[in-house]
Design a protein around this motif. Structure first.
Motif: not given
Ligand code: AHR
Length: 325
Positions: A44, A50, A145, A178, A232
């Motif tokens: 994405e 990203r 993670f 994650p 995040n």
């Protein structure tokens, strides 16, 4: 070119913690060539992380002699599988794949293997009970993670100055590595401390807008929240917006903690609205180039090429904001 070498240095210097590797002979080999047809299947492009990762692959392509085919699955695991199919049909030599979710992308890994294409998972992994590094794909390139979640929890324990922590957790994409691991790392540490309670934990799909919406809803059920842990930075920024809209003061009456190290998060730390973000770097292009060349040279690759992460707080955020994305 300057960015290429800068990022190669910054990431490879922090990596290469070797874990036991399986015999590379089970895997498709990579012939040495002057140029490689390289597939990069992005999941994405709706957030800075990203976009920075895709740019890192694009910036690396010329210096690494790649003809890069890159796709964007627009948030759909099914489209990501189809994108990989299409790359296989286009005759890629090697595949770099950040799998959106742990299970739905396993067919893509298996199809690439069956087509004789060495695959490297980048930044996220797949279910290890079904597909394994060293057997079905060459290696996983990425962070620990669980450790990221643990480090956020430990920083929170050291820096929260209230009597009882009422925690809202904003989870990443359901079924992604994650989200699973950052939850485990954080929750396991907090479970050992009676004065900390996670009162709600819900997915915001790693997206700012959804993070804001979920936080707005959870604030109604838990108006006494004083800690927000977001998986995040994008969701953390969304949570800050929701808190401010509700008249709360992030950084004063609510401690917001997170993972990634985006520019907006570092700015929020400088502005006193966020406490900490543990780094999760998106600059995988140079590392991918290095590992691919080692594999083509016949070197045995560790099954997990582990990236080590820094931590950003009020003490150092201003020093790093110019290199952030
Ligand atoms: O897989 C890494 C995670 O994916 C990043 O932390 C997140 O921001 C991204 O969408």
């Amino acid at each position: 070119m300057r960015g290429y070498f800068t990022h190669l240095a910054s990431m490879t210097l922090a990596v290469m913690v070797a874990t036991p590797s399986a015999m590379a002979s089970d895997l498709p080999p990579l012939e040495k060539k002057d140029r490689y047809r390289v597939g990069f299947s992005q999941m994405e492009s709706n957030n800075p992380w990203r976009i920075a990762e895709t740019k890192s692959f694009q910036d690396t392509a010329e210096g690494c002699n790649w003809d890069l085919i890159s796709t964007d699955a627009a948030g759909s695991a099914a489209k990501q599988v189809a994108d990989v199919d299409s790359m296989i049909a286009q005759g890629i030599d090697v595949l770099f794949l950040p799998p959106r979710e742990e299970k739905p992308l396993i067919p893509a890994v298996m199809k690439a293997k069956a087509a004789g294409i060495p695959t490297f998972l980048v930044d996220r992994s797949v279910d290890p009970n079904v597909a394994q590094a060293g057997r079905d794909y060459v290696a996983f390139l990425g962070s620990d993670f669980v450790d990221q979640g643990r480090r956020v929890a430990e920083w929170t324990l050291e820096n929260f100055d209230g009597e009882k922590g009422i925690i809202v957790e904003l989870e990443g994409t359901t079924g992604s590595s994650p989200a699973n691991d950052r939850k485990k790392g954080f929750d396991d540490v907090m479970a050992e401390h009676d004065h900390m309670e996670i009162v709600a934990s819900q997915s915001g799909d790693f997206a700012r807008d959804l993070g804001r919406q979920v936080m707005e809803t959870l604030l109604q059920a838990h108006p006494d929240v004083n800690i927000v842990y977001a998986h995040n930075d994008e969701m953390a920024i969304g949570a800050i917006q929701a808190l401010e809209l509700a008249g709360r003061k992030p950084g004063e009456d609510v401690l917001v903690v997170s993972i990634d190290g985006t520019r907006d998060a570092l700015q929020a730390i400088i502005d006193g609205k966020m406490g900490v973000t543990v780094e999760s770097s998106p600059f995988f292009g140079p590392l991918a180039c290095d590992v691919m060349n080692r594999y083509a040279n016949g070197e045995e690759i560790e099954t997990w090429v582990k990236v080590e992460d820094r931590i950003f707080t009020a003490e150092n955020a201003a020093d790093h904001i110019d290199e952030a994305y």
